[in-house]
Design an enzyme around this catalytic site. Structure first.
Site, PDB file in Angstrom:
ATOM      1  N   LYS A 168     -88.061 -13.717  65.263  1.00 41.18           N
ATOM      2  CA  LYS A 168     -87.334 -12.597  64.639  1.00 41.18           C
ATOM      3  C   LYS A 168     -88.254 -11.841  63.681  1.00 41.18           C
ATOM      4  O   LYS A 168     -88.212 -10.606  63.610  1.00 41.18           O
ATOM      5  CB  LYS A 168     -86.098 -13.112  63.901  1.00 41.18           C
ATOM      6  CG  LYS A 168     -85.311 -12.036  63.125  1.00 41.18           C
ATOM      7  CD  LYS A 168     -84.801 -10.929  64.033  1.00 41.18           C
ATOM      8  CE  LYS A 168     -84.189  -9.756  63.262  1.00 41.18           C
ATOM      9  NZ  LYS A 168     -82.900 -10.039  62.674  1.00 41.18           N
ATOM     10  N   LYS A 236     -85.915  -7.434  53.066  1.00 39.48           N
ATOM     11  CA  LYS A 236     -85.849  -8.904  53.074  1.00 39.48           C
ATOM     12  C   LYS A 236     -86.704  -9.462  54.202  1.00 39.48           C
ATOM     13  O   LYS A 236     -87.491 -10.402  54.014  1.00 39.48           O
ATOM     14  CB  LYS A 236     -84.398  -9.347  53.256  1.00 39.48           C
ATOM     15  CG  LYS A 236     -84.211 -10.847  53.469  1.00 39.48           C
ATOM     16  CD  LYS A 236     -82.947 -11.162  54.253  1.00 39.48           C
ATOM     17  CE  LYS A 236     -83.063 -10.743  55.690  1.00 39.48           C
ATOM     18  NZ  LYS A 236     -81.921 -11.129  56.528  1.00 39.48           N
TER      19      LYS A 236
END
Length: 288
Positions: A168, A236
């Protein structure tokens, strides 16, 4: 099969809805209960606590915003102590790979299976059940959960625990850097008097074509930055990318630049806009 679903936000809601529509029994918990209540009409049982969501569930899916949210749920006394032996936890949040290893070990001690399974595809992919699902864990657990995961998108077992999160992060490197490239391309066209919509049309099918060019590029042109994937979320992810690189003594210079640009964008009050609003950071630089 009983599912406990924790985290029913922008992504979690359509994902849980697709499971319900596929006939799965599902208990939903969200810190803001009104978000979970929306699933009632699709047949969900609404849990008022983490304990209720996980008790007697065969599979517990977490879809939470960040590391802190995952820590709060998984370190809670209500979580691990109420999950039955042999159950499986699938964390579909995008978090620091270190966390996935930490909680997979804690769960294994209680004879609870674990997969880290972050997703890509945004709210559209969640609605249409076409999410790319990147999975870390053992093959047997993956096979046992494959049909369920298939109801939300396209699951691929990448490797052992944390491999999903690393994949990811690799995905988010490409997304973040490409958004930056598209923002510069749109800006150059606008400043040069070239129609950026025609540029996108001309590039269709070529090497530079991509979903990001076609969707985010058009958002930049129309200045529509209503959130599909939030800037705070991209920041993030970029932060986790840099930290993951440091953990294996690897410098990622382009990601570092994009991370700083997102950091400044959030500081300028664009945290809740779509991550395609990186265009605004390019605009700001050119106004100096």
């Amino acid at each position: 099969m009983q599912i406990g679903f924790i985290g029913v936000g922008l992504m979690g809601f359509p994902m849980a809805k697709n499971l319900l529509k596929s006939g799965y029994k599902l208990k939903a918990f969200n810190r803001s209960q009104d978000k979970a209540e929306r699933l009632k009409e699709f047949g969900a049982k609404i849990s008022t606590s983490i304990k209720d969501a996980v008790t007697n569930s065969d599979i517990i899916i977490t879809m939470l915003t960040d590391d802190n949210a995952v820590e709060k749920v998984m370190s809670s006394n209500e979580f691990i102590s109420n999950i039955k032996e042999g159950a499986t936890v699938i964390d579909m949040s995008s978090v620091n790979p270190v966390l996935t290893i930490k909680y997979s070990k804690k769960l294994k001690e209680k004879k609870i299976n674990y997969l880290d399974a972050p997703v890509s595809g945004g709210t559209v992919g969640a609605e249409e059940a076409t999410l790319a699902i990147m999975i870390g864990g053992d093959e047997e657990t993956f096979k046992n959960c494959y049909e369920l995961l298939k109801k939300m998108g396209n699951p691929t077992l990448v490797g052992p625990v944390s491999s999903g999160q690393i994949s990811k992060l690799a995905n988010q490197i490409i997304v973040g850097v490409t958004i930056g490239a598209v923002a510069e391309a749109i800006t150059l066209c606008e400043k040069s008097g070239t129609n950026p919509n025609k540029m996108i049309e001309a590039l269709s099918g070529g090497w530079a074509d991509s979903k990001i060019l076609q969707t985010h590029g058009k958002r930049m042109i129309s200045k529509d930055f209503s959130p599909k994937g939030k800037t705070t979320t991209q920041l993030k992810d970029m932060t986790n990318i840099i930290n993951a690189g440091k953990a294996v003594e690897t410098h990622l210079p382009i990601s570092s630049l994009i991370k700083e640009m997102y950091k400044e964008l959030v500081a300028d009050g664009h945290g809740n806009t779509d991550h395609s609003s990186l265009y605004n950071a390019i605009e700001k630089i050119n106004k100096k």
